[in-house]
Design an enzyme around this catalytic site. Sequence first.
Site, PDB file in Angstrom:
ATOM      1  N   ASP A  53     -33.211 -19.515  13.900  1.00  0.00           N
ATOM      2  CA  ASP A  53     -33.256 -20.576  14.915  1.00  0.00           C
ATOM      3  C   ASP A  53     -34.638 -21.179  15.121  1.00  0.00           C
ATOM      4  OD1 ASP A  53     -34.293 -18.234  15.979  1.00  0.00           O
ATOM      5  OD2 ASP A  53     -33.617 -18.677  18.008  1.00  0.00           O
ATOM      6  N   GLU A  54     -35.556 -20.969  14.191  1.00  0.00           N
ATOM      7  CA  GLU A  54     -36.933 -21.387  14.426  1.00  0.00           C
ATOM      8  C   GLU A  54     -37.584 -21.766  13.099  1.00  0.00           C
ATOM      9  OE1 GLU A  54     -40.944 -19.464  16.516  1.00  0.00           O
ATOM     10  OE2 GLU A  54     -39.147 -18.255  16.223  1.00  0.00           O
ATOM     11  N   ASP A 108     -37.448 -24.802  17.970  1.00  0.00           N
ATOM     12  CA  ASP A 108     -36.907 -23.520  18.429  1.00  0.00           C
ATOM     13  C   ASP A 108     -35.604 -23.815  19.164  1.00  0.00           C
ATOM     14  OD1 ASP A 108     -36.546 -20.894  19.048  1.00  0.00           O
ATOM     15  OD2 ASP A 108     -38.415 -20.650  20.150  1.00  0.00           O
TER      16      ASP A 108
END
Length: 470
Positions: free
Chosen positions: A105-106, A11
């Site tokens: 983003d993860e 993350d």
Amino acid sequence: MRSAPTILHLDMDAFFAQAEQASKPSLRGKAVVVGGLGPRGVVATASYEARVFGVHSAMPMAQARRLAPNAAYLVPRFGFYRSISEQVMGLLRALSPLVEPLSLDEAFVDLEAGGAASDEESARLAGARLRADIRAVTGLTGSVGLAASKMLAKIASERAKPDGLVLIEPGTERALLGPLSVRTLPGVGPATGDHLRRAGIHTVDELAEAGEDELVRLLGKAHGHALYAMALAHDERPVVAERETKSVSVEDTYDIDIHDRLRVGLEVQRLADRCVGRLRGAGLSGRTIVLKVRRYDFSTLTRSETLRGPTDDQAVVREAAARLLDSVDTTGGVRLLGVGVSGLADYTQEDLFAQAAGEAAEHPAEEPVDEPAPEPAEPAERHWSAGHDVRHTEHGHGWVQGSGVGRVTVRFETPQSAPGRIRTFRVDDPALEPADPLPLVRRRPAEATESADPAGTAGVPGGGTALGVG
């Protein structure tokens, strides 16, 4: 559940805000809030410096401004973030073929499937190396969680924030989960959490103690069974490399309610065009056109129409969206509009839509009629979004700090420079133009030579190129 912590969850830390700080030296270490800046805008991401004041994602922007009036408020640059995300996902796919992106983003990574790790020691080493690679390639930081299941790997990455690595050792899962809130578990949102709280269940330990039968009674069979298993730290969900896209959609929220029916129709056409652009960009087509309308009183209406076959034709989607709008009462005003396409396929059946396209083959175009040329329209005032990149012929690269009353304020700096100076211009200054984002990290000379000179003719001047992220 596996016996080694070989599922990794990455993350990125306050991704949008961190990317803005990295590209703007004057904002490093300062409160930054990214999101919609209008009266109805919401926070997309807040930097850790802004979170100290209570600002968080999904908060109304007006509330964020009250909590942190001195923060920098920026309009998102999604193309820029997407380019950085592609670099990060490339690093993840170098570790394993099983990478499951959850957002820009993860992502989850199955380290075992790629041979990157098989036990605790090798998993920790792979996670540490990944964090270093992300920093070297993008200049940004990400937090890594390692565990024997997806649920626990995500919990570990949350505990690692910001810029850390946490590994949950096999055998310690129950002790870790026990005191945590039930909201920690996947599938326990505000409504389920409130329902459990009213039943006297607040922690994961209390969830396990309640027993499976009680949870089934409270939450239903499927949800009750799943939550009981998770309370016992049982999570068998695999990392899935490709998650099928079910729909493509776009929507806009308006600062002021739209009352003019003609304007509403034009907005729907514009959204249909953007939706088709995304469809074509993904190489997809779809059969079902969906219109979303949120009215002045926050009531939300959804209408859909299923075509005879998949299409990515702009005219077809426009006309279907217009037909759907005809069935919606917009009296009182509209605050949000959206157009989407579902029932996706990777092919089109254009021949089915001759009628929607105007049946041009059966009805040849009429002869053009000479009409007087329209008067040239006054050029529209250029709009400068806060945080977006610009270039000035004299001062070079910079970014918009703000605009209004016919003026735009720009700070001239680059990711590799010192904090720059501020200057103000007319919004129509011909020397000022929009620009693409600059790379956050430059290649080392050896990397640049290898990339720019694959034939081995090193030594040519100008080989130190930048690693592009924009």
